[in-house]
Design a protein around this motif. Structure first.
Motif, PDB file in Angstrom:
ATOM      1  N   GLY A 250       0.825  -1.207   0.000  1.00  0.00           N
ATOM      2  CA  GLY A 250       0.000   0.000   0.000  1.00  0.00           C
ATOM      3  C   GLY A 250       0.858   1.255   0.000  1.00  0.00           C
ATOM      4  N   GLY A 251       1.943   1.265   0.799  1.00  0.00           N
ATOM      5  CA  GLY A 251       2.842   2.426   0.826  1.00  0.00           C
ATOM      6  C   GLY A 251       3.521   2.639  -0.516  1.00  0.00           C
ATOM      7  N   CYS A 252       3.861   1.551  -1.203  1.00  0.00           N
ATOM      8  CA  CYS A 252       4.495   1.659  -2.529  1.00  0.00           C
ATOM      9  C   CYS A 252       3.538   2.296  -3.534  1.00  0.00           C
ATOM     10  CB  CYS A 252       4.913   0.275  -3.024  1.00  0.00           C
ATOM     11  SG  CYS A 252       6.300  -0.461  -2.117  1.00  0.00           S
ATOM     12  N   ILE A 253       2.255   1.925  -3.468  1.00  0.00           N
ATOM     13  CA  ILE A 253       1.272   2.478  -4.405  1.00  0.00           C
ATOM     14  C   ILE A 253       1.087   3.965  -4.168  1.00  0.00           C
ATOM     15  CG2 ILE A 253      -1.157   2.404  -5.054  1.00  0.00           C
ATOM     16  CD1 ILE A 253      -1.073  -0.627  -4.497  1.00  0.00           C
ATOM     17  N   ARG A 254       1.131   4.389  -2.871  1.00  0.00           N
ATOM     18  CA  ARG A 254       1.021   5.819  -2.579  1.00  0.00           C
ATOM     19  C   ARG A 254       2.225   6.580  -3.146  1.00  0.00           C
ATOM     20  NH1 ARG A 254      -0.080   3.731   2.606  1.00  0.00           N
ATOM     21  NH2 ARG A 254      -2.323   3.650   3.063  1.00  0.00           N
ATOM     22  N   ALA A 255       3.431   6.002  -2.968  1.00  0.00           N
ATOM     23  CA  ALA A 255       4.652   6.686  -3.395  1.00  0.00           C
ATOM     24  C   ALA A 255       4.857   6.596  -4.908  1.00  0.00           C
ATOM     25  CB  ALA A 255       5.862   6.092  -2.676  1.00  0.00           C
ATOM     26  N   GLN A 256       4.428   5.491  -5.510  1.00  0.00           N
ATOM     27  CA  GLN A 256       4.662   5.256  -6.938  1.00  0.00           C
ATOM     28  C   GLN A 256       3.356   4.742  -7.573  1.00  0.00           C
ATOM     29  OE1 GLN A 256       8.674   3.459  -7.818  1.00  0.00           O
ATOM     30  NE2 GLN A 256       8.569   2.856  -5.653  1.00  0.00           N
ATOM     31  N   PRO A 257       2.475   5.630  -7.976  1.00  0.00           N
ATOM     32  CA  PRO A 257       1.147   5.245  -8.478  1.00  0.00           C
ATOM     33  C   PRO A 257       1.181   4.235  -9.630  1.00  0.00           C
ATOM     34  CG  PRO A 257       1.254   7.605  -8.096  1.00  0.00           C
ATOM     35  CD  PRO A 257       2.648   7.092  -7.932  1.00  0.00           C
ATOM     36  N   TRP A 258       2.254   4.179 -10.401  1.00  0.00           N
ATOM     37  CA  TRP A 258       2.310   3.248 -11.531  1.00  0.00           C
ATOM     38  C   TRP A 258       2.161   1.790 -11.089  1.00  0.00           C
ATOM     39  CZ3 TRP A 258       5.937  -0.627 -11.940  1.00  0.00           C
ATOM     40  CH2 TRP A 258       7.062  -0.544 -11.090  1.00  0.00           C
ATOM     41  N   ILE A 259       2.447   1.531  -9.810  1.00  0.00           N
ATOM     42  CA  ILE A 259       2.372   0.147  -9.319  1.00  0.00           C
ATOM     43  C   ILE A 259       0.919  -0.330  -9.292  1.00  0.00           C
ATOM     44  CG2 ILE A 259       2.853  -1.353  -7.329  1.00  0.00           C
ATOM     45  CD1 ILE A 259       5.255   0.414  -6.704  1.00  0.00           C
ATOM     46  N   ALA A 260      -0.051   0.618  -9.127  1.00  0.00           N
ATOM     47  CA  ALA A 260      -1.466   0.223  -9.105  1.00  0.00           C
ATOM     48  C   ALA A 260      -1.851  -0.435 -10.420  1.00  0.00           C
ATOM     49  CB  ALA A 260      -2.348   1.441  -8.825  1.00  0.00           C
ATOM     50  N   THR A 261      -1.359   0.107 -11.511  1.00  0.00           N
ATOM     51  CA  THR A 261      -1.633  -0.500 -12.825  1.00  0.00           C
ATOM     52  C   THR A 261      -1.053  -1.910 -12.896  1.00  0.00           C
ATOM     53  OG1 THR A 261      -1.544   1.693 -13.835  1.00  0.00           O
ATOM     54  CG2 THR A 261      -1.348  -0.204 -15.301  1.00  0.00           C
ATOM     55  N   LEU A 262       0.142  -2.083 -12.333  1.00  0.00           N
ATOM     56  CA  LEU A 262       0.792  -3.397 -12.343  1.00  0.00           C
ATOM     57  C   LEU A 262       0.000  -4.400 -11.504  1.00  0.00           C
ATOM     58  CD1 LEU A 262       3.379  -4.767 -13.450  1.00  0.00           C
ATOM     59  CD2 LEU A 262       4.464  -4.268 -11.249  1.00  0.00           C
ATOM     60  N   VAL A 263      -0.621  -3.894 -10.437  1.00  0.00           N
ATOM     61  CA  VAL A 263      -1.432  -4.767  -9.573  1.00  0.00           C
ATOM     62  C   VAL A 263      -2.560  -5.387 -10.383  1.00  0.00           C
ATOM     63  CG1 VAL A 263      -3.051  -4.785  -7.629  1.00  0.00           C
ATOM     64  CG2 VAL A 263      -0.868  -3.587  -7.419  1.00  0.00           C
ATOM     65  N   ARG A 264      -3.159  -4.600 -11.259  1.00  0.00           N
ATOM     66  CA  ARG A 264      -4.243  -5.120 -12.096  1.00  0.00           C
ATOM     67  C   ARG A 264      -3.703  -6.013 -13.209  1.00  0.00           C
ATOM     68  NH1 ARG A 264      -6.013  -1.381 -14.999  1.00  0.00           N
ATOM     69  NH2 ARG A 264      -7.963  -2.410 -15.592  1.00  0.00           N
ATOM     70  N   GLU A 265      -2.592  -5.588 -13.806  1.00  0.00           N
ATOM     71  CA  GLU A 265      -2.038  -6.360 -14.919  1.00  0.00           C
ATOM     72  C   GLU A 265      -1.550  -7.745 -14.475  1.00  0.00           C
ATOM     73  OE1 GLU A 265       1.029  -3.946 -16.501  1.00  0.00           O
ATOM     74  OE2 GLU A 265      -0.329  -2.560 -17.549  1.00  0.00           O
ATOM     75  N   GLU A 266      -0.988  -7.826 -13.297  1.00  0.00           N
ATOM     76  CA  GLU A 266      -0.468  -9.109 -12.805  1.00  0.00           C
ATOM     77  C   GLU A 266      -1.575 -10.010 -12.257  1.00  0.00           C
ATOM     78  OE1 GLU A 266       2.410 -10.595 -12.891  1.00  0.00           O
ATOM     79  OE2 GLU A 266       3.440  -8.978 -13.946  1.00  0.00           O
ATOM     80  N   GLY A 267      -2.793  -9.503 -12.196  1.00  0.00           N
ATOM     81  CA  GLY A 267      -3.918 -10.319 -11.759  1.00  0.00           C
ATOM     82  C   GLY A 267      -4.073 -10.424 -10.257  1.00  0.00           C
ATOM     83  N   TRP A 268      -3.265  -9.660  -9.507  1.00  0.00           N
ATOM     84  CA  TRP A 268      -3.361  -9.753  -8.046  1.00  0.00           C
ATOM     85  C   TRP A 268      -4.732  -9.285  -7.566  1.00  0.00           C
ATOM     86  CZ3 TRP A 268      -4.406  -6.640  -3.902  1.00  0.00           C
ATOM     87  CH2 TRP A 268      -4.085  -7.157  -2.618  1.00  0.00           C
ATOM     88  N   LEU A 269      -5.209  -8.164  -8.094  1.00  0.00           N
ATOM     89  CA  LEU A 269      -6.477  -7.611  -7.622  1.00  0.00           C
ATOM     90  C   LEU A 269      -7.624  -8.557  -7.929  1.00  0.00           C
ATOM     91  CD1 LEU A 269      -7.981  -5.266  -6.325  1.00  0.00           C
ATOM     92  CD2 LEU A 269      -8.146  -4.199  -8.592  1.00  0.00           C
ATOM     93  N   LYS A 270      -7.686  -9.041  -9.164  1.00  0.00           N
ATOM     94  CA  LYS A 270      -8.781  -9.946  -9.541  1.00  0.00           C
ATOM     95  C   LYS A 270      -8.759 -11.220  -8.696  1.00  0.00           C
ATOM     96  CE  LYS A 270     -10.755 -12.375 -13.493  1.00  0.00           C
ATOM     97  NZ  LYS A 270     -10.604 -12.682 -14.951  1.00  0.00           N
ATOM     98  N   HIS A 271      -7.556 -11.792  -8.507  1.00  0.00           N
ATOM     99  CA  HIS A 271      -7.434 -13.024  -7.719  1.00  0.00           C
ATOM    100  C   HIS A 271      -7.898 -12.794  -6.287  1.00  0.00           C
ATOM    101  CE1 HIS A 271      -5.581 -16.700  -6.064  1.00  0.00           C
ATOM    102  NE2 HIS A 271      -5.200 -15.915  -5.058  1.00  0.00           N
ATOM    103  N   THR A 272      -7.469 -11.667  -5.698  1.00  0.00           N
ATOM    104  CA  THR A 272      -7.809 -11.390  -4.294  1.00  0.00           C
ATOM    105  C   THR A 272      -9.306 -11.158  -4.131  1.00  0.00           C
ATOM    106  OG1 THR A 272      -5.608 -10.432  -3.937  1.00  0.00           O
ATOM    107  CG2 THR A 272      -7.322  -9.881  -2.342  1.00  0.00           C
TER     108      THR A 272
END
Length: 809
Positions: free
Chosen positions: A726-748
């Motif tokens: 969560g801290g990484c996403i706040r500091a580096q917003p581009w990681i949020a896109t990666l969260v979706r691309e890697e399927g982490w959000l959908k899986h969770t």
């Protein structure tokens, strides 16, 4: 042939008496011109002898006119070269075969052959000669089974062994190297009679045993010659392995069992040499039954000895204990250890001089290595043992600077350290012991008062250790005793950092400097490599790598890096860079074992924990220190590999969490993310996703099969990793896109929708916080989370904070 008694002076392995020694080179005296002339003629006769009779006659003449005490080493060498190894080897073969008529009785042939070999073996080149090495099984057979009359009773296999000695040098060498110990005469069972033992010694005061010996007694001269050859071979670089491969251990054990001549005064020390260093493990793995039988016998002798003899036997017994971790889990061994403790208890309680108590403490340390405190005795004695060890440490180390400890004192103190380390494990953490119902023989049964007393004397001893280490300069970093002292202090610091805090903080420059010096290979490691080989402690059997000091210090660094005062000192000493260097070297070593099942290395995990403390408490240092950039590069390389190594899951969890905690302190890149960063975060998301599994049926989510075994250790790291994500996403917003691309959000979200609850409340809170951050930072993520929550399914419906974040009712 000449009588063997006539030629024995020239080939005697016994050194000349003081009144016989001359002043020439190699201890020989000065020959007259007449003697030199005769000697040269005899040497000529030896070199041109047509048969054994001519050779023996020339030897006889040399002994009459030129006593060995008057011959220098070069002259002796010329005689040995002229005689060669063929003659003594043939004498042994002829005696063992017994099917020829050499003109001398077989026993005299053996006597003459062993005497010649003994004299020849005094030269290292001769001792290492392949032809001499092939005679070793025959010599062992003599020592184990007695002289020739017993040899003749051996099966045909022994005749085969004798024939091998008579072959050509090349074939003899090949036969000796490939022969199995079971095929040489040392392994044959000898028969015993009702005669009294023939060992001329009392073995450090132990009365000769009542065991029987072979019917034909082995005389002292022949026994001494056999042991001279074996001892000379053992002194060679590959000597112990040569003896071990030729059946020396079972043969010597048999000689001791039958109380053969000199088996105690010469055989036991020779066995002790074979059971030291590199050959100890090999010997016990190949001959555990024989060595266990010998140990049982020696322990009984120890119990039945006089008080003085017991003191003398303590050092001897240490050599014959099995290596820690050896597969000798027999009841006989445990009973022997218990018997020895029964004798050591009254010895420890008596008034003893420092010289007397040293061997007792060393033996006690070795017995503790085998069975811990289980067989030691009542708690009161356990306290006494620890107290005596601590007193010795204080007396030895509180001397003024410049007082050098003798090797005997260092040996004693090293044993005391091991007693103290064993006490620390118990006294500091009684609740962690695997003893649900501790017996009265365990130190875990100490009362609270006794535990405090033990901790008190330990604190005083470690204060003395700190004082001693404060005096150590760089020139002594390669001293094995300093490493043993350092190691002992680290074992205490791993459990206890609240005592002597100022003294420990003051010693940190030495502790870090010492570890760094060895890690970077700034000192000669020759002594330490040898010492590691000699150590009987299981984890120190491997070759010295330079990482060992830091390995021992790491648990203490975890504690100290969490406290502000010590942490500031550690930062001034550039400790994070040292930890990163250690991780880098360890990872390189781990990578080099491709194709081999990767073994877990807890020290790498501990180094991550210490770095994690710095990352949490010193964010500015993390942002500026170049070593953390190097650490990021290492993590981005290693984590993609570790996610596919189930056995290294805890290390992967450490790497993942550490990288995410560093990532939350970085600012967003001005352009596209670096390939290394993207690779790391992709691997981290895949790793975090694999922890929980909703299963095929409704109900609580479960820890996945791959994580189940390590969940107790990895769970907290997984939760902290989610928080850091969560801290990484706040500091580096581009990681949020990666969260979706890697399927982490959908899986969770799918998992949370299918299960009614998570394994525990902490895991649920960690996942909810991570999802809330994504919803706050990424509109697309917020939309997807909201759509799933509106279906009001599963564990998602219980996440009230997440509902607020996405505006769901």
């Amino acid at each position: 042939m000449a009588d063997s008694a006539d030629v024995s002076p020239v080939v005697s392995s016994q050194p000349p008496g003081k009144n016989e020694q001359g002043g020439g080179e190699g201890g020989g005296g000065v020959l007259t011109e007449a003697q030199r002339e005769v000697l040269e003629r005899c040497l000529h006769a030896l070199r041109h002898a047509k048969n054994d009779s001519h050779t023996l006659a020339a030897l006889l003449l040399i002994t009459r006119l030129c006593p060995a005490s008057q011959l220098d080493k070069p002259t002796l060498r010329r005689i040995f070269e002229a005689v060669g190894l063929n003659l003594p080897a043939r004498l042994l073969v002829t005696a063992v075969r017994g099917n020829e008529d050499p003109g001398l009785p077989p026993y005299e042939l053996l006597s003459l052959g062993t005497a010649l070999l003994a004299a020849l073996s005094t030269d290292p080149d001769m001792a290492s000669h392949p032809q001499l090495l092939t005679t070793i099984p025959l010599l062992l057979g003599i020592l184990a089974n007695g002289p020739v009359s017993n040899q003749e009773k051996q099966p045909a296999q022994e005749q085969t062994q004798a024939e091998e000695v008579g072959q050509s040098p090349d074939s003899r060498l090949a036969s000796a190297e490939t022969s199995s110990p079971e095929t040489n005469p040392a392994h044959e069972e000898g028969k015993t009679s009702g005669q009294k033992g023939t060992d001329g010694s009392t073995s450090n005061g132990v009365s000769p045993t009542k065991e029987t010996s072979p019917p034909d007694c082995l005389d002292e001269a022949m026994a001494a010659d056999c042991y001279q050859v074996l001892t000379a071979v053992c002194a060679l670089p590959r000597g112990p392995d040569q003896l071990l491969s030729r059946g020396a251990v079972p043969a010597l054990c048999k000689a001791v069992e039958q109380n053969q001549t000199f088996s105690r005064v010469r055989g036991l020390p020779l066995l002790g040499s074979l059971l030291s260093g590199k050959t100890k493990d090999k010997a016990w793995s190949k001959h555990s039954a024989e060595l266990l039988g010998l140990l049982v016998r020696l322990s009984k002798d120890f119990c039945q000895s006089t008080d003085q003899a017991r003191l003398d036997m303590c050092s001897q017994l240490v050599q014959f204990l099995p290596p820690v971790g050896a597969a000798v889990e027999r009841e006989e061994l445990k009973e022997s250890v218990s018997r020895m403790w029964g004798v050591l208890r009254p010895m420890m309680q008596a008034k003893l001089t420092p010289k007397q108590i040293g061997p007792i403490l060393v033996l006690s340390a070795c017995l503790l290595d085998l069975y811990g405190w289980e067989t030691v005795g009542p708690p009161k004695f356990c306290c006494l043992l620890v107290n005596r060890a601590c007193v010795e440490v204080r007396m030895g180390l509180e001397e003024p600077p410049g007082n050098d400890l003798s090797p005997e004192q260092q040996h004693t103190l090293t044993g005391c350290y091991r007693i103290m380390e064993a006490a620390i494990e118990q006294a500091c953490n009684p609740g962690l012991l695997p003893s649900a119902a501790p017996s009265q023989s365990s130190i875990s049964s100490l009362t609270l008062q006794q535990s405090r007393q033990v901790l008190g004397v330990l604190e005083e001893a470690f204060s003395a250790i700190i004082y001693h280490l404060q005096q150590v300069d760089l020139s002594r970093y390669g001293d094995p005793f300093i490493f043993a002292t350092f190691r002992s202090l680290c074992s205490w610091l791993a459990e206890e950092t609240s005592c002597l805090k100022e003294e420990v903080t003051g010693l940190l420059p030495f502790l870090i400097g010492y570890s760094q010096s060895h890690l970077q290979g700034e000192n000669s490691e020759q002594c330490l490599s040898g010492w590691m080989t000699e150590m009987s402690i299981s984890e120190e059997k491997g070759a010295w790598t330079g990482k060992e000091p830091l390995r021992y210090l790491l648990p203490a660094l975890c504690h100290l890096s969490a406290e502000e005062g010590p942490r500031k000192v550690l930062l001034t000493l550039d400790t994070p860079a040292l930890l990163v260097q250690f991780l880098s070297q360890s990872w390189t070593s781990l990578k080099g074992k491709s194709g081999v099942v990767s073994a877990r290395d807890p020290s790498m995990e501990t180094a991550c924990s210490a770095l994690l403390n710095f990352t949490v408490t010193e964010p500015e240092r993390v942002r500026k220190d170049q070593c953390f950039r190097s650490l990021e590069a290492l993590l981005s390389e290693a984590l993609p590999v570790l996610v596919h190594k189930p056995r290294l899951l805890v290390l992967a969890a450490n790497y993942c969490t550490l990288g995410l905690m560093i990532g939350r302190l970085k600012s967003a890149p001005s352009g596209p993310a670096e390939a290394g960063q993207r690779r790391f975060f992709s691997s981290a998301l895949r790793f975090l996703r694999g922890a929980l599994d909703s299963g095929s049926s409704p109900g609580s989510a479960k820890v996945s099969v791959g994580w189940e075994e390590s969940w107790d250790e990895a769970a907290e790291l997984w939760r902290l990793g989610l928080q850091a994500l969560g801290g990484c996403i706040r500091a580096q917003p581009w990681i949020a896109t990666l969260v979706r691309e890697e399927g982490w959000l959908k899986h969770t979200l799918t998992m949370l929708g299918q299960c009614s609850a998570l394994p525990d409340q902490h895991s649920q809170e960690a996942l909810e916080d991570a999802l809330c951050t994504m919803a706050e930072q990424c509109p697309v993520c917020k939309q997807e989370i909201g759509d799933m929550m509106r279906s009001d399914k599963g564990a998602l419906s219980c996440m009230k904070n997440l509902k607020k974040s996405v505006g769901a009712k």
